[in-house]
Design a protein around this motif. Structure first.
Motif, PDB file in Angstrom:
ATOM      1  N   THR A  77      -6.691 -20.941 -29.771  1.00 60.29           N
ATOM      2  CA  THR A  77      -5.473 -21.597 -29.309  1.00 60.29           C
ATOM      3  C   THR A  77      -5.706 -22.314 -27.986  1.00 60.29           C
ATOM      4  OG1 THR A  77      -3.992 -20.048 -30.432  1.00 60.29           O
ATOM      5  CG2 THR A  77      -3.105 -21.180 -28.510  1.00 60.29           C
ATOM      6  N   ARG A  80      -7.767 -25.411 -28.454  1.00 58.24           N
ATOM      7  CA  ARG A  80      -6.942 -26.445 -29.079  1.00 58.24           C
ATOM      8  C   ARG A  80      -6.001 -27.084 -28.054  1.00 58.24           C
ATOM      9  NH1 ARG A  80      -1.070 -26.834 -30.553  1.00 58.24           N
ATOM     10  NH2 ARG A  80      -0.978 -28.082 -32.453  1.00 58.24           N
ATOM     11  N   TYR A  84      -6.194 -31.040 -27.872  1.00 60.79           N
ATOM     12  CA  TYR A  84      -5.045 -31.710 -28.480  1.00 60.79           C
ATOM     13  C   TYR A  84      -3.920 -31.963 -27.473  1.00 60.79           C
ATOM     14  CZ  TYR A  84      -0.563 -31.908 -30.918  1.00 60.79           C
ATOM     15  OH  TYR A  84       0.702 -32.243 -31.308  1.00 60.79           O
ATOM     16  N   THR A 127      -7.948 -32.305 -34.458  1.00 65.87           N
ATOM     17  CA  THR A 127      -8.061 -31.718 -35.789  1.00 65.87           C
ATOM     18  C   THR A 127      -9.163 -30.655 -35.916  1.00 65.87           C
ATOM     19  OG1 THR A 127      -7.006 -33.530 -36.996  1.00 65.87           O
ATOM     20  CG2 THR A 127      -8.605 -32.215 -38.215  1.00 65.87           C
ATOM     21  N   GLU A 130      -7.865 -27.620 -34.255  1.00 64.35           N
ATOM     22  CA  GLU A 130      -6.710 -27.099 -34.990  1.00 64.35           C
ATOM     23  C   GLU A 130      -7.196 -26.271 -36.177  1.00 64.35           C
ATOM     24  OE1 GLU A 130      -2.488 -26.880 -35.630  1.00 64.35           O
ATOM     25  OE2 GLU A 130      -3.436 -28.146 -34.132  1.00 64.35           O
ATOM     26  N   ASN A 176      -2.492 -33.099 -40.580  1.00 67.37           N
ATOM     27  CA  ASN A 176      -2.436 -32.685 -39.177  1.00 67.37           C
ATOM     28  C   ASN A 176      -2.035 -33.849 -38.285  1.00 67.37           C
ATOM     29  OD1 ASN A 176      -2.935 -30.722 -36.995  1.00 67.37           O
ATOM     30  ND2 ASN A 176      -4.603 -32.092 -36.446  1.00 67.37           N
ATOM     31  N   SER A 180       1.325 -34.299 -36.179  1.00 67.30           N
ATOM     32  CA  SER A 180       1.229 -34.580 -34.749  1.00 67.30           C
ATOM     33  C   SER A 180       2.072 -35.795 -34.369  1.00 67.30           C
ATOM     34  CB  SER A 180      -0.236 -34.811 -34.361  1.00 67.30           C
ATOM     35  OG  SER A 180      -0.368 -35.073 -32.980  1.00 67.30           O
ATOM     36  N   ASP A 226       3.167 -29.287 -41.516  1.00 67.30           N
ATOM     37  CA  ASP A 226       2.549 -28.150 -40.841  1.00 67.30           C
ATOM     38  C   ASP A 226       2.053 -27.119 -41.854  1.00 67.30           C
ATOM     39  OD1 ASP A 226       1.789 -26.870 -38.426  1.00 67.30           O
ATOM     40  OD2 ASP A 226       3.506 -25.536 -38.576  1.00 67.30           O
ATOM     41  N   LYS A 229      -0.932 -28.584 -43.806  1.00 70.54           N
ATOM     42  CA  LYS A 229      -2.087 -28.598 -42.906  1.00 70.54           C
ATOM     43  C   LYS A 229      -2.719 -27.214 -42.788  1.00 70.54           C
ATOM     44  CE  LYS A 229      -1.299 -27.653 -38.893  1.00 70.54           C
ATOM     45  NZ  LYS A 229      -1.239 -26.433 -38.036  1.00 70.54           N
ATOM     46  N   SER A 230      -1.914 -26.179 -42.614  1.00 74.02           N
ATOM     47  CA  SER A 230      -2.442 -24.820 -42.470  1.00 74.02           C
ATOM     48  C   SER A 230      -3.153 -24.359 -43.736  1.00 74.02           C
ATOM     49  CB  SER A 230      -1.305 -23.843 -42.127  1.00 74.02           C
ATOM     50  OG  SER A 230      -0.767 -24.111 -40.848  1.00 74.02           O
TER      51      SER A 230
END
Length: 299
Positions: A77, A80, A84, A127, A130, A176, A180, A226, A229-230
């Motif tokens: 985290t 990122r 990001y 990305t 992420e 992603n 964003s 989201d 993407k996950s």
């Protein structure tokens, strides 16, 4: 935020003339994300596992991994946020200056455009990190044979690259980046726009109520991208990571509402995170002002 509307780049009047360090936004986001990490962890696990609710998922994490388990993947985290988030804040101020050359505050559509531009740039830059963050957060909720078992973000990024190649850096790039763009268009632009317009019209003062409504809309708009993407980022094996493949499989198994799995923790996290980011950013800017006023030259 300063009266000029800049999130990171315009110093407080009378203190200094040069811009604030571009990395302040990343530091502010890292502090906020560290505090709200358990909610982000829970959001990802709801999106990628069979957990049925936020409280159930939180209890499951504590039962299986202890209280420390709520901070699984924290290094991912932080990495990122310092890529990001740092990029999106810096890019937003740049984009606003590019799209609005005239006098006075920029109109809403230009602020939204600047937020979208910043989101697109940050989505591309962020990305790979992420992907790493999502994998680290989701790992212990998966069967043992499907886990990545990254020790930390540095080792995880090295393994991801060496085992899957450079192509792993763009896994989930489309959803992603789309997420964003939506997030930054709504979050960054709304912070500027709502603060300016609501205070100007005396409808609402800046504070938690304003951010409550801003975050409510932002997380709902961003939720489908989201979730997709996950799922792409945590998928194993060939043929399981395409955007359309994930959408078709998820829709067939769970129906259309799969796109809003993890909405509650996502919204619960986004509201305090948004407030914390901007409050922390303001304090960091004041710290830089004080340092410069005392004669500091490094910042």
């Amino acid at each position: 935020m300063s009266s000029s509307g800049s999130l990171t780049a315009t110093p407080t009047a009378g203190i200094a003339t040069k811009p604030y360090p571009f990395w302040l936004g990343g530091v502010a986001a890292s502090i906020a994300a560290s505090i709200t990490h358990p909610l982000d962890l829970t959001k990802v696990r709801l999106q990628t596992s069979g957990d049925k609710g936020m409280i159930q998922s939180l209890r499951k994490t504590i039962r299986n991994n202890g209280t420390r388990g709520l901070f699984d993947g924290l290094t991912g985290t932080l990495l990122r946020q310092m890529t990001y988030s740092m990029t999106r804040f810096a890019a937003y101020d740049w984009a606003k200056a590019e799209v609005h050359k005239g006098s006075g505050p920029p109109p809403a559509y230009k602020m939204a455009l600047a937020g979208s531009m910043a989101g697109g740039i940050a989505g591309i830059v962020g990305t790979p990190f992420e992907t790493l963050m999502v994998r680290m957060q989701a790992d212990k909720a998966k069967p043992i044979e499907q886990r990545y078992n990254y020790r930390n973000s540095v080792q995880g990024f090295f393994r991801m690259t060496s085992e899957e190649g450079i192509s792993s850096w763009i896994r989930g790039l489309g959803p992603n980046t789309f997420r964003s763009i939506l997030m930054n268009m709504s979050q960054l632009a709304s912070y500027d726009l709502f603060k300016r317009e609501l205070i100007h019209t005396k409808v609402l003062e800046d504070g938690p109520v304003l951010h409550f409504f801003a975050s409510l809309g932002a997380v709902t708009v961003c939720s489908p991208a989201d979730v997709i993407k996950s799922r792409i980022m945590t998928a194993h094996g060939k043929g399981t990571s395409s955007t359309m493949g994930v959408i078709k499989q998820s829709f067939a198994n769970e129906g259309a509402m799969f796109m809003f799995k993890g909405w509650v923790p996502a919204w619960t996290r986004l509201q305090p995170t948004t407030i914390l980011i901007f409050l922390t950013l303001e304090q960091l800017k004041k710290g830089v002002d004080a340092y410069r006023a005392a004669g500091g030259k490094l910042l």
